[in-house]
Design an enzyme around this catalytic site. Structure first.
Site, PDB file in Angstrom:
ATOM      1  N   MET A 127      -8.621  32.640 -28.593  1.00  0.00           N
ATOM      2  CA  MET A 127      -8.326  31.716 -27.537  1.00  0.00           C
ATOM      3  C   MET A 127      -9.368  31.900 -26.427  1.00  0.00           C
ATOM      4  O   MET A 127      -9.162  32.663 -25.495  1.00  0.00           O
ATOM      5  CB  MET A 127      -6.912  31.966 -27.017  1.00  0.00           C
ATOM      6  N   PRO A 128     -10.510  31.214 -26.514  1.00  0.00           N
ATOM      7  CA  PRO A 128     -11.542  31.338 -25.486  1.00  0.00           C
ATOM      8  C   PRO A 128     -11.087  30.751 -24.147  1.00  0.00           C
ATOM      9  O   PRO A 128     -10.369  29.753 -24.094  1.00  0.00           O
ATOM     10  CB  PRO A 128     -12.706  30.533 -26.037  1.00  0.00           C
ATOM     11  N   TYR A 129     -11.531  31.389 -23.090  1.00  0.00           N
ATOM     12  CA  TYR A 129     -11.302  30.925 -21.728  1.00  0.00           C
ATOM     13  C   TYR A 129     -12.678  30.836 -21.078  1.00  0.00           C
ATOM     14  O   TYR A 129     -13.385  31.836 -20.964  1.00  0.00           O
ATOM     15  CB  TYR A 129     -10.405  31.910 -20.981  1.00  0.00           C
TER      16      TYR A 129
END
Length: 66
Positions: A1-3
């Site tokens: 889950m990239p931010y």
């Protein structure tokens, strides 16, 4: 889950430009890291130029010199 957190000065970035940044950075994560775009989060922070410094000066001061 990239931010992904993008910080720009608050100097009139349009809704369309922000949409392009969100789409472009999400696509980059897909292309480079094979990340799922459905779980890729992009946040754009607009920072007042008084709160952004380069060297010894506020960006507001630098902009006024130009």
């Amino acid at each position: 889950m990239p931010y992904i957190n993008i910080k720009v000065t608050d100097e009139g970035v349009t809704k369309e430009q922000k949409e392009a940044l969100i789409k472009g950075t999400t696509q980059l994560m897909v292309d480079v890291l094979n990340k799922n775009p459905e779980t890729t989060f992009v946040v754009i922070d607009e920072v007042n130029t008084d709160n952004w410094g380069i060297g010894y000066d506020q960006v507001t001061t630098l902009r006024n010199k130009q």
